[in-house]
Structure formats: structure tokens, C-alpha cells
Design a protein around this motif. Sequence first.
Motif, PDB file in Angstrom:
ATOM      1  N   TYR A  52     -13.311 -11.739  -3.177  1.00  0.00           N
ATOM      2  CA  TYR A  52     -14.222 -12.880  -3.010  1.00  0.00           C
ATOM      3  C   TYR A  52     -13.725 -14.127  -3.739  1.00  0.00           C
ATOM      4  CZ  TYR A  52     -18.429 -15.728  -3.307  1.00  0.00           C
ATOM      5  OH  TYR A  52     -19.315 -16.772  -3.237  1.00  0.00           O
ATOM      6  N   LEU A  79     -22.028  -4.620  -0.036  1.00  0.00           N
ATOM      7  CA  LEU A  79     -23.458  -4.308  -0.247  1.00  0.00           C
ATOM      8  C   LEU A  79     -23.618  -2.896  -0.819  1.00  0.00           C
ATOM      9  CD1 LEU A  79     -26.310  -5.490   0.280  1.00  0.00           C
ATOM     10  CD2 LEU A  79     -26.289  -4.302   2.461  1.00  0.00           C
ATOM     11  N   PHE A 109     -26.378 -10.518  10.106  1.00  0.00           N
ATOM     12  CA  PHE A 109     -25.947  -9.173  10.495  1.00  0.00           C
ATOM     13  C   PHE A 109     -26.196  -8.956  11.990  1.00  0.00           C
ATOM     14  CE2 PHE A 109     -26.265  -4.584  10.867  1.00  0.00           C
ATOM     15  CZ  PHE A 109     -25.266  -4.129  10.029  1.00  0.00           C
ATOM     16  N   SER A 166     -16.836  -5.754   5.812  1.00  0.00           N
ATOM     17  CA  SER A 166     -16.739  -6.252   4.428  1.00  0.00           C
ATOM     18  C   SER A 166     -18.136  -6.463   3.841  1.00  0.00           C
ATOM     19  CB  SER A 166     -15.920  -7.531   4.369  1.00  0.00           C
ATOM     20  OG  SER A 166     -16.534  -8.536   5.117  1.00  0.00           O
ATOM     21  N   PHE A 167     -19.075  -6.910   4.678  1.00  0.00           N
ATOM     22  CA  PHE A 167     -20.468  -7.095   4.241  1.00  0.00           C
ATOM     23  C   PHE A 167     -21.057  -5.759   3.788  1.00  0.00           C
ATOM     24  CE2 PHE A 167     -25.024  -6.994   5.311  1.00  0.00           C
ATOM     25  CZ  PHE A 167     -25.493  -8.095   4.613  1.00  0.00           C
ATOM     26  N   ALA A 177     -21.989 -13.149   1.866  1.00  0.00           N
ATOM     27  CA  ALA A 177     -23.379 -12.804   2.196  1.00  0.00           C
ATOM     28  C   ALA A 177     -23.832 -11.599   1.383  1.00  0.00           C
ATOM     29  CB  ALA A 177     -23.498 -12.513   3.691  1.00  0.00           C
ATOM     30  N   ALA A 178     -22.977 -10.574   1.307  1.00  0.00           N
ATOM     31  CA  ALA A 178     -23.351  -9.361   0.561  1.00  0.00           C
ATOM     32  C   ALA A 178     -23.444  -9.649  -0.937  1.00  0.00           C
ATOM     33  CB  ALA A 178     -22.333  -8.258   0.823  1.00  0.00           C
ATOM     34  N   GLY A 203     -18.569 -12.270   5.179  1.00  0.00           N
ATOM     35  CA  GLY A 203     -19.215 -10.976   4.920  1.00  0.00           C
ATOM     36  C   GLY A 203     -19.391 -10.711   3.442  1.00  0.00           C
ATOM     37  N   GLN A 244     -29.888 -12.976   5.747  1.00  0.00           N
ATOM     38  CA  GLN A 244     -28.780 -12.008   5.793  1.00  0.00           C
ATOM     39  C   GLN A 244     -28.947 -11.062   6.981  1.00  0.00           C
ATOM     40  OE1 GLN A 244     -26.747 -13.032   3.887  1.00  0.00           O
ATOM     41  NE2 GLN A 244     -27.176 -13.008   1.716  1.00  0.00           N
TER      42      GLN A 244
END
Lengths: 212, 232
Positions: free
Chosen positions: B121, B83, B55, B78-79, A43-44, A40, B51
Motif C-alpha cells: 500500500y 480485509l 465491491f 487484494s481487497f 478500500a480494505a 483494493g 465499500q
Amino acid sequence: MSNFMSIFGLWLSVFFTFSIFSFLYKDNPFYKLAEQIFVGLSAAYWLVYLFYSIMLPNLFTKLVHDFRGNIILLIPAALGIMMLLRIFPKTQWVSRFPIAIMIGTSAGINMVRYTKSDLLSQISATMINPFASSSPSIVMGNILLIIGTICGVYYFYFSKKQEGISAVPSKLGIWFLMISFGASFGYTVMARISLLIGRLEFLLKDWLHIIN
Amino acid sequence: MKRNLPLFFAFFCGILVIVSEFIPHRPFSMMIQTLQDWFMIISGFAILLGQISLFQSNLAKIQQRESGWMYYLAGLISFIIMLLVGIFWGTQETGGLFGHGANIQAAMGSKPFDYLFDYAYQPLSATMFSLLAFFIASAAYRAFIIRSFESNLLMITAIIVILGRTSLGGMLTSWLPESLKFWHLPNLSDFIMEYPNSAAQRAIMISAALGIIGSSLRIILGIERSYLGSDK
């Protein structure tokens, strides 16, 4: 507050480090959780990076600041939106147009680039006088370089069955390729070990303060 | 129209790039620059598509309560968090919708996006790749027990390169006399990298270039059209 956030961040890093390392024992919920969070975040991260480094300076900023001067940019923007229509089954075919433009352009770029940088330059770099140096090791190296390149290319020639005498250069080519794979393998091992040392250093130095 | 027009576009763009290489003057030089700018923008949308697809696939797994759906939910959360903080307060260099977020930056010590990068990350990424050190060791063991000449060649080269690039390798062969300095492990490692390794890499590059040229020609001429998908 800033100090608390630093300590919280440190413990978060420790938690993720141990969660990933727990896979060495066996697959477990902590590893699965850390793995999905990594997917996640990754990707973000790339999406945000793409937005600020490609889309914003090349498309949105130009259109906002000087719309009339950059009106031609509406074409790639429209093609991009056509690409996004691939999400819907009924409009999937619309995405063929931007895909075709991308594939055609990259085919043309690759053809020219690889002809110049990989094919011609590598061939000309191999066309050397092996005996030009006075050092025996360099002469031997140059001979190996020429033989290795020719035999390696010959190994990738699949149009004719390689048997008998014609299999000899192919066999030599495999040996050279194995030496190269061995060297790459050695470098990969070293890179991974250095990453492992980095993580252990983080745990022992930044977290536990055992080492200086 | 659904198939032939895209094929024509691919042909036209490919030929335009090749012609502009041979005629690097206006209008071709200008056209190729425009095409490359467009290529970058469309690539951006293509990544965005990937992406969105990720999703959607995670969302579908959560909605259908597939096994391990909680993990996919954690991935999705988390994405979204990464973002949103990226959009709201931007990255290290650029500001977001709410500017650079001086207050939140003072509270956290860095921008929220950089905070997540540094403390989540980056450790996840480094640990994930460092795991490979263990699996590479096990792969090396399996390669060793094959015992063919080629596998031995691979492993001996790997050992020489590893030892030659570390201080241990230099120490092991430091007693060798000057006349045998070629066999000093760092020198031997350099020789392998410079000659046999370069030879094989060149062979791979030349062969791959021939393959790429061939497949590019097939795409431009419309012989290879699998990227268009089915006729639906």
C-alpha cells in the motif's frame, strides 16, 4: 523465513513502483494492475481502520461489555443498518432517515463551526491597525492583508454585475487569489517532488544499495 | 412519511446542535454529545456502504466479462486479502479474531496487515502521488504559455516560493547587501506567504463560510432536499 519475507516485500515494492512509473511511457497492463490493486488495498485498509478505530470502541465493545448501560446505542446501530438497506432498490427509501439525521447534524455543526472559526475569527483578525509596527515591510504587509482580504471577498460577490469602477476591487481580488494559488502550486510541486525523491531514494538505496 | 419525516429529523437535529451552542448546559450538552457519537457510528456504516458498493460494482464488471475484467479481479482479490488479514490478526495496535498472531508475526517480521501496508500500500500510494510531479511540470508549462498577467503572477509567485524554500534560493540572493535583505528569496517567500497569501486565504475562508452557513440553513429549513433523492 523473516529475512525471505523482507526481501520478497522489497521486490514487491520495486515491482509496484516500476508498474506505476511505467504510466509515464503510456497506459499499460502493469499500470492497470497496480492501479486496481491500489484501489483494493486502499478500500480494505480504510475499512479495517474504520472498524478498529470507530466501530469497535464506540459501538461493539460498549454493547458487549455493558449491554444494559449502553442500550441507547442500538438506535445508531439500527440507523446504520437502515443506511445499508440502500443496497437494495426496494428498500432504498429507508436510508433517507439516517441520511437526514447525518445531514441535519452536520449542517448544524458546520453552521456554528464556520461562523465562529472562519467567518468571525477571520474578520476580527483582519481588523488590525496597519501602522502599529515600526517596520516598513510589516506596515506594507498589513495594508496588503487588509486590501487583499476585502478585494478577495468582493470578488466572490456575484449578486451584481461587476463592471466599470466596481470591477477594480474585483480585479485586485483576482490578483491576490492568483498569488495565493501560485504559493499553493509551489508547495504542491515541492511536496510531489519530495515524494519522487523518496521513491528514487528507495530504488537507489534500499533496493540497489548504490547510495548510502 | 417517506419524505416529510426525514425532513423533520434533519430540521430537529440541525436546530438541536445550534441551540446547544447557545445553551451549553444539561440537557442540551448531553444531547449534543449523544448526537455526535451517533453521527460517528452512522458515518462508519456510511463508509461501509461505500465499500460494499465498490465491491458490488467490481463484481458486476467481472461477471459481465467487461474489458479489463482481470484487473478488477486483481483489485477484488487484494481487497479481500487485506480485509481478511486485518480481521484475523488485527493492526499494529489491536489484535484481531485470532489475536496478535505471534507465530505469523515472527515468520513475516510484522503483522500481515502491516506487512501489506509497508510493502504494497505505502509504495503504491507514494509512487502514485509522486507521478503528479511530472504532470504538474506539464501543467506549469501550459500555464506559462497562456501569457496573461494573472498566469504570470501565479507562476512568478510559485517560482519565488519554491526557490525561497530551498537552499538554492538562499544561495542565489545571498550576495544582496543588508539594506536589500527584503529581496533575499527566503525573506520574499516568507513575506508572500504571510501577507498576500494570507489575505487571499482569508477571503476564500470568509466567502466559503458565508456559503456554508447559507447552504446549512437551506438544509435545516428543508429548502434544500436533494439529498433525499427521487420520490421512488
